[in-house]
Design a protein around this motif. Sequence first.
Motif, PDB file in Angstrom:
ATOM      1  N   ALA A 291      -3.378  -3.866   1.543  1.00 42.80           N
ATOM      2  CA  ALA A 291      -4.725  -3.457   1.123  1.00 42.80           C
ATOM      3  C   ALA A 291      -4.640  -2.487  -0.051  1.00 42.80           C
ATOM      4  O   ALA A 291      -5.555  -2.419  -0.880  1.00 42.80           O
ATOM      5  CB  ALA A 291      -5.473  -2.814   2.290  1.00 42.80           C
ATOM      6  N   ASP A 292      -3.535  -1.766  -0.145  1.00 42.72           N
ATOM      7  CA  ASP A 292      -3.358  -0.836  -1.267  1.00 42.72           C
ATOM      8  C   ASP A 292      -3.129  -1.589  -2.571  1.00 42.72           C
ATOM      9  O   ASP A 292      -3.380  -1.049  -3.653  1.00 42.72           O
ATOM     10  CB  ASP A 292      -2.195   0.126  -0.998  1.00 42.72           C
ATOM     11  N   ASN A 298      -7.390   2.405  -1.437  1.00 45.73           N
ATOM     12  CA  ASN A 298      -7.166   2.111  -0.014  1.00 45.73           C
ATOM     13  C   ASN A 298      -5.870   2.715   0.513  1.00 45.73           C
ATOM     14  O   ASN A 298      -5.630   2.701   1.725  1.00 45.73           O
ATOM     15  CB  ASN A 298      -7.077   0.591   0.208  1.00 45.73           C
ATOM     16  N   LYS A 299      -5.045   3.236  -0.368  1.00 50.07           N
ATOM     17  CA  LYS A 299      -3.713   3.704  -0.003  1.00 50.07           C
ATOM     18  C   LYS A 299      -3.766   4.729   1.137  1.00 50.07           C
ATOM     19  O   LYS A 299      -4.506   5.712   1.083  1.00 50.07           O
ATOM     20  CB  LYS A 299      -3.054   4.340  -1.233  1.00 50.07           C
ATOM     21  N   ASN A 306     -13.187   3.397   5.450  1.00 42.44           N
ATOM     22  CA  ASN A 306     -12.710   4.137   4.276  1.00 42.44           C
ATOM     23  C   ASN A 306     -12.119   3.230   3.197  1.00 42.44           C
ATOM     24  O   ASN A 306     -11.732   3.714   2.132  1.00 42.44           O
ATOM     25  CB  ASN A 306     -11.677   5.182   4.694  1.00 42.44           C
ATOM     26  N   LEU A 307     -12.013   1.931   3.496  1.00 44.26           N
ATOM     27  CA  LEU A 307     -11.576   0.992   2.463  1.00 44.26           C
ATOM     28  C   LEU A 307     -12.723   0.747   1.486  1.00 44.26           C
ATOM     29  O   LEU A 307     -13.901   0.843   1.856  1.00 44.26           O
ATOM     30  CB  LEU A 307     -11.149  -0.332   3.090  1.00 44.26           C
ATOM     31  N   GLN A 312     -13.191  -4.622   1.954  1.00 43.96           N
ATOM     32  CA  GLN A 312     -13.839  -4.985   3.219  1.00 43.96           C
ATOM     33  C   GLN A 312     -14.398  -6.412   3.138  1.00 43.96           C
ATOM     34  O   GLN A 312     -14.324  -7.170   4.108  1.00 43.96           O
ATOM     35  CB  GLN A 312     -14.934  -3.985   3.557  1.00 43.96           C
ATOM     36  N   LYS A 313     -14.922  -6.768   1.980  1.00 44.18           N
ATOM     37  CA  LYS A 313     -15.431  -8.136   1.805  1.00 44.18           C
ATOM     38  C   LYS A 313     -14.282  -9.139   1.852  1.00 44.18           C
ATOM     39  O   LYS A 313     -14.424 -10.239   2.397  1.00 44.18           O
ATOM     40  CB  LYS A 313     -16.170  -8.245   0.464  1.00 44.18           C
ATOM     41  N   PHE A 314     -13.138  -8.770   1.272  1.00 41.53           N
ATOM     42  CA  PHE A 314     -11.974  -9.667   1.281  1.00 41.53           C
ATOM     43  C   PHE A 314     -11.508  -9.901   2.719  1.00 41.53           C
ATOM     44  O   PHE A 314     -11.182 -11.039   3.102  1.00 41.53           O
ATOM     45  CB  PHE A 314     -10.841  -9.057   0.449  1.00 41.53           C
TER      46      PHE A 314
END
Length: 343
Positions: A291-292, A298-299, A306-307, A312-314
């Motif tokens: 995700a980062d 997002n890291k 918190n993303l 979040q859509k992905f």
Amino acid sequence: MPLTVVVGGQFGSEGKGKIVSYLALRDNVDIVVRCGGPNSGHTVDYRGQRYELRSLPAGFINQRTRLLLAAGSLINPEILLTEIKIAGIDPQRVGVDRNAGIISSLQSEEERSLSLRDRLGSTLSGTGSGVANRALRKPDFKLAKDSLELQGFLTDVSEEVNGALDRDGKVIIEGTQGFGLSVYHSSHYPYATSRDTTASGFLSEVGVSPRLVTDIIMAVRTYPIRVAGNSGPLAKEVTWEEIQRRSGYPTEIKEYTTTTKKLRRVGLFDIEQVKRAARVNRPTQIALHGADYLSYTNKSKTELDNLCIESQKFIAFVERETKTHVSFIGTGPANEEIIDLTL
């Protein structure tokens, strides 16, 4: 989770080692069984220390977990004994099935003489030759029971696993490589590995019935990789510099294969590849790593909210297309960088 199978949904390096080690601690797992051979590496990044494992099960970080190598696995004793030493664990925690195959530098040389690296991007670990030699029942092919170095580790892995499950114990089967490399199911044969890499294949290697499986967790990454060289097609291949640009990472991103130390090839996320892997493996959960790489914001995040919105859509897109819940989201390489949506 009495019996969980962890598999890869792309071409390997999807974070199977991370999810296995995380679950081994979180669920205080009794047994982790590693399949396959030393042609693939699983990385455990725990408490600031990185372990790159080619044989030892990733669950070693739980001190009470029994660590087994399946009957269908191929073992280079030198590699296994070195990893036991580096991990600093009690050797008595490790068990090797007496029918596991033995490989050495001789099998590596066999693969080199066949030009497998130039032809197929092979890691030249000797695993493929070991599989072939066992199938041919060559007189010089040895099993673990024939290895003087492994005499103190011998066991019946199937018996241990089935016994633990009959006592309601918790077991993880740690698959290796990824669905796209299955010698039976890859769309890109001969650019495949020497074995089947599906959940069914790993159950067979261990010697346990599919009826006992509780969960199948399929690990995937936001940007799939293949090993360096002539390793086969990779849809929408890009550069590591492009991923750094897209993610906004402040530092250089480059990944190297655990076995060969060569720079990995990388591509954009291919939903059709992942959907096919899901159709054959029928995972109950997905572990999505990287995700980062979608966004550096997002890291190290540990909460879904918190993303960034696009990430979040992905994740919702992956769930919708695969019809499978994304339960774990990796936000960096370390074990602590994970969002666990099952808690």
